[in-house]
Design an enzyme around this catalytic site. Structure first.
Site, PDB file in Angstrom:
ATOM      1  N   ASP A 144      -1.700   6.307   6.650  1.00 60.42           N
ATOM      2  CA  ASP A 144      -2.764   5.439   6.162  1.00 60.42           C
ATOM      3  C   ASP A 144      -3.006   4.388   7.238  1.00 60.42           C
ATOM      4  OD1 ASP A 144      -4.383   3.542   4.984  1.00 60.42           O
ATOM      5  OD2 ASP A 144      -3.114   3.244   3.219  1.00 60.42           O
ATOM      6  N   LYS A 163     -12.405  -2.618   7.044  1.00 64.80           N
ATOM      7  CA  LYS A 163     -11.669  -3.636   7.795  1.00 64.80           C
ATOM      8  C   LYS A 163     -12.056  -3.625   9.274  1.00 64.80           C
ATOM      9  CE  LYS A 163      -7.886  -2.931   4.526  1.00 64.80           C
ATOM     10  NZ  LYS A 163      -7.998  -4.203   3.791  1.00 64.80           N
ATOM     11  N   TRP A 173       0.824  -1.203   0.000  1.00 65.04           N
ATOM     12  CA  TRP A 173       0.000   0.000   0.000  1.00 65.04           C
ATOM     13  C   TRP A 173       0.859   1.254   0.000  1.00 65.04           C
ATOM     14  CZ3 TRP A 173      -4.454  -0.675  -1.880  1.00 65.04           C
ATOM     15  CH2 TRP A 173      -5.095  -1.913  -1.719  1.00 65.04           C
TER      16      TRP A 173
END
Length: 425
Positions: free
Chosen positions: A236, A260, A166
């Site tokens: 993030d 999530k 990511w």
């Protein structure tokens, strides 16, 4: 919503731990384990299961109990009581005669939902007044572009610490709008660790420093907040959002998708210091303008209403649990169970991650016996209702995502299966 009564089945002789695993997973299960046929039709309290015993739990069980333990990296499990409330509100929200998905986002009922969601999140996290909270469509990946267009409206340089897939995507997107400096990367170790802060080659006067606080695929997690001085730290937090306390004032901007640890897919939550917004890159789309969205309380257009509503229910639940300190303790206990099983297996199960940076949320592991054994492990786990344990396609192996909503019983069922599988294979 009840399953009709039926004659209680007799459970063939098998280890009590595996019986517990099967019963508490609460799905129609059918698998061969240690040579015995295991069949379960509903969720049964573990206390009712004994070696060679008959299941004597109440014949009528809630249909909502017929659920798997879902170890998916996302979308992931939601708390069952939250889903139950969603079910009640789906057709007729609190007597309004409308579903949340039908009502106007500017009507008083939804405006109350939205304001409570923000207020509860602020209380849960301890968000200072000089930070704005945005509920935006598009997930975290959209923010890879929005962040440089808002925090570096005239370009400049941003530093990125790349610790996984990511982070790689974030830096690639930022390059379209500004200069980037990869100040540190753990690529040489296949992203199995986090570079020590003393090795970071930061840029004086950078617009921001970007990290991914928890890499979902590689399973590495920052355990401390980096000190970036006067340069805003951007994180993030998609896969460890609300899994532990957050010292917001140490960050310039926090963002993450909600699918999530918080709610259904389709929304990102941004927490941004208000002095960092107000000017955007000339090419910035209207929908990516943080100041515009803040001024309109995330309702410049129709927001992701159902996801905001569901996330708000999760915020209330976490507050009732005792806040993020209590959540972190529960997550630490679950992760310890799983890592202890891996480390105590004499190499049968292998964690590729530096122990200093092991994630509490995403636990990748391999089987020392090779690919064929891994396939058998995953097939048998799936048959037992242990869902989505296959590792990401880019790295293989297995991965257990044990987010906030994963109950300790789910982790116990997994480690019991791992122990039994090792013994018989």
């Amino acid at each position: 919503g009840l399953i009709p009564p039926h004659t209680p089945p007799t459970i063939p002789t098998l280890s009590s731990t595996m019986a517990t695993c099967c019963m508490t997973s609460g799905v129609a299960l059918s698998a061969r384990f240690a040579g015995k046929k295991v069949v379960a039709r509903r969720s049964v309290p573990a206390a009712t299961v004994r070696r060679g015993a008959t299941v004597t739990a109440a014949a009528a069980a809630p249909a909502t109990a017929a659920r798997k333990f879902n170890f998916s990296a996302g979308p992931a499990m939601l708390p069952l009581d939250v889903l139950e409330e969603c079910k009640e509100d789906m057709i007729n929200y609190k007597g309004t005669g409308m579903s949340v998905m039908e009502m106007s986002h500017r009507g008083k009922d939804f405006m109350k939902i939205a304001s409570e969601a923000e207020a509860d999140l602020r209380e849960l996290v301890g968000i200072p007044d000089n930070y704005k909270v945005l509920f935006l469509q598009g997930g975290a990946s959209s923010q890879f572009a929005a962040i440089p267009m808002n925090l570096a409206p005239k370009g400049g340089v941003a530093d990125f610490i790349t610790t996984g897939a990511w982070g790689v995507k974030a830096i690639a997107e930022a390059k379209k709008y500004m200069d980037v400096n990869e100040a540190a990367t753990s690529k040489a170790s296949n992203f199995s660790t986090i570079p020590d802060a003393s090795e970071w080659k930061l840029t004086p006067g950078a617009k921001f420093v970007h990290i991914c606080s928890n890499e979902t695929i590689g399973g590495v997690e920052f355990k401390d907040i980096p000190d970036t001085g006067d340069v805003p730290l951007v994180a993030d937090m998609s896969s460890n959002y609300l899994s532990k306390p957050i010292d917001v004032k140490r960050f310039g901007l926090i963002y993450g998708g909600v699918q999530k640890n918080i709610g259904p897919a389709g929304m990102a939550i941004i927490i941004v210091r208000e002095d960092l917004i107000g000017e955007t890159n000339p090419v910035c789309p209207t929908m990516f303008d943080y100041k515009l969205m803040a001024d309109n309380e995330s309702m410049y257009n129709t927001p992701p209403c159902w996801t905001m509503y569901t996330s708000g229910l999760v915020f209330k639940k976490l507050l009732k649990m005792g806040g993020l300190e209590a959540v972190e303790k529960a997550n630490q206990a679950k992760a310890k169970m799983l890592y202890d099983t891996i480390d105590g297996s004499d190499g049968y199960y292998v964690s590729p991650v530096d122990p200093k940076y092991r994630s509490l949320m995403n636990v990748p592991f391999t089987l020392g016996g090779g690919a064929d054994l891994e396939k058998k492990f995953l097939k048998e786990a799936d048959a037992l209702g242990l869902e989505s344990l296959k590792g990401h396609r880019s790295v293989g192996g297995a991965r257990a995502s044990i987010y906030n909503a994963m109950p300790v019983e789910g982790v116990q069922a997994l480690v019991d299966f791992m122990t039994e599988f090792k013994a018989s294979n």
